[in-house]
Design an enzyme around this catalytic site. Structure first.
Site, mmCIF file in Angstrom:
data_model
loop_
_atom_site.group_PDB
_atom_site.id
_atom_site.type_symbol
_atom_site.label_atom_id
_atom_site.label_comp_id
_atom_site.label_asym_id
_atom_site.label_seq_id
_atom_site.Cartn_x
_atom_site.Cartn_y
_atom_site.Cartn_z
ATOM 1 N N ASP A 109 -11.240 2.051 3.458
ATOM 2 C CA ASP A 109 -11.220 0.731 3.289
ATOM 3 C C ASP A 109 -12.732 0.526 3.036
ATOM 4 O O ASP A 109 -13.274 -0.473 2.625
ATOM 5 C CB ASP A 109 -11.034 0.003 4.655
ATOM 6 N N GLN A 132 -4.913 -1.871 9.521
ATOM 7 C CA GLN A 132 -4.679 -3.131 8.823
ATOM 8 C C GLN A 132 -5.649 -4.262 9.699
ATOM 9 O O GLN A 132 -5.110 -4.354 10.954
ATOM 10 C CB GLN A 132 -3.380 -3.356 8.698
ATOM 11 N N LYS A 185 0.853 -1.012 -0.065
ATOM 12 C CA LYS A 185 0.072 -0.026 -0.064
ATOM 13 C C LYS A 185 0.910 1.354 -0.002
ATOM 14 O O LYS A 185 0.434 2.242 -0.892
ATOM 15 C CB LYS A 185 -0.936 -0.036 1.292
HETATM 16 N N1 GUN Z 1 -6.710 -7.193 5.829
HETATM 17 C C1 GUN Z 1 -6.964 -8.109 4.954
HETATM 18 N N2 GUN Z 1 -7.377 -7.215 3.749
HETATM 19 C C2 GUN Z 1 -7.500 -5.920 4.333
HETATM 20 C C3 GUN Z 1 -8.220 -4.499 3.728
HETATM 21 O O1 GUN Z 1 -8.604 -4.721 2.602
HETATM 22 N N3 GUN Z 1 -8.121 -3.477 4.710
HETATM 23 C C4 GUN Z 1 -7.567 -3.678 6.002
HETATM 24 N N4 GUN Z 1 -7.544 -2.723 6.549
HETATM 25 N N5 GUN Z 1 -7.022 -5.079 6.400
HETATM 26 C C5 GUN Z 1 -7.096 -5.869 5.588
#
Ligand code: GUN
Length: 293
Positions: free
Chosen positions: A119, A96, A52
């Site tokens: 998200d 996350q 990211k």
């Molecule tokens: N863990 C697995 N996929 C995601 C996601 O798209 N966003 C977040 N914040 N955590 C994750």
């Protein structure tokens, strides 16, 4: 059969975003800023967050990584969320997941200001999406819709079968597929672990989205000739021949299903690379501030 190239599509979308950011900054405007909170040292989460941050660089965004050890208290985490909610220089942020067991993920998700919830996990964004209002759409469903769109796949009036009913993929992708929109306008069937006749339903599908996390679940005898197959599976299976010690396995028996399809996504290189793109799109939207007025 056309192989849907998620990697190339994601690169093209990121290049479009980078161009837009270049124009913004040339006008003297501040670049978008994404912050990520990472708790602990889970290998998968470390990789996702690093990717990211890398995508932010490619798009010309500013990024901030805020790390905590896995013994962080819920209160400390909540204080950081409140700080980011109030920071005018942070357009969007993510926490996350998964979080350590002593922290309530739902409480954390709901503490994020929906206007910064890039998200798209906050119930306000989920609810707005379900009634077709402007919102931050969650990454995987939004990436799938972008692939259908960019490959010019006709969805109107088609029967889409979604395998899996998770809150982050199955349910929201079913919502988007049935939405009065393009792509959208599908008749949607959602199958899950209690559905008795999955094979029969899949054989009626023009579009199958496999998101149940069972390697090679969808086999060739379940797929109608000419169907579009979107594979969301990313199960790590041990593989001694790989440096990492594992490989990613999709939910589709790709080798046997692919020859029957009109379009299919590979794993890796299909839906996966698109998810980070959706996060970048949402962060740019957050910076522009025109979703929530
Ligand atoms: N863990 C697995 N996929 C995601 C996601 O798209 N966003 C977040 N914040 N955590 C994750």
């Amino acid at each position: 059969m056309t192989l849907i190239d998620g990697k190339a599509t994601a690169a093209a979308i990121k290049a479009e975003i980078a161009q837009e950011v270049k124009e913004m900054t040339a006008r003297g405007e501040r670049a978008p800023h994404l912050a990520a909170i990472l708790v602990g040292h889970d290998g998968g989460s470390e990789t996702y967050v690093a990717n990211k941050v890398k995508a932010c660089e490619v798009c010309g965004f500013r990024s901030s990584l805020i790390r905590f050890e896995s013994d962080v208290t819920e209160q400390e985490l909540m204080q950081t969320i409140e700080r980011l909610n109030a920071d005018p220089e942070v357009d969007g942020f993510i926490v996350q997941l998964p979080l350590p067991r002593h922290i309530d993920e739902q409480k954390v998700t709901e503490a994020i200001d929906p206007r910064k919830d890039v998200d798209g996990f906050h119930p306000v964004n989920v609810g707005r999406m379900s009634i077709g209002l402007p919102c931050f759409k969650s990454a995987t469903p939004s990436g799938i819709m972008d692939l259908l769109d960019r490959y010019g796949i006709e969805t109107r009036g088609k029967h889409a079968v979604v395998l899996g009913r998770s809150n982050i993929v199955g349910k929201p992708v079913a919502t988007l597929l049935m939405q009065k929109a393009q792509p959208g306008d599908c008749t949607v069937t959602v199958c899950h672990s209690r559905t008795p006749n999955i094979k029969e339903l899949c054989l009626q599908a023009d579009i199958i989205v496999a998101a149940l996390g069972k390697p090679a679940f969808l086999t060739a005898d379940m797929v109608k000739p000419g169907a579009v197959v979107i594979d969301v599976g990313t199960t790590r299976v041990p593989d001694a021949s790989r440096k990492s010690g594992f490989r990613l396995s999709g939910d589709v028996d790709f080798e046997n299903v692919a020859p029957k399809c009109s379009f299919i996504t590979p794993v890796p290189g299909g839906v996966g690379p698109m998810t980070i793109c959706s996060l970048m799109k949402n962060t740019l939207l957050a910076r522009k501030g025109d979703l929530y007025k």
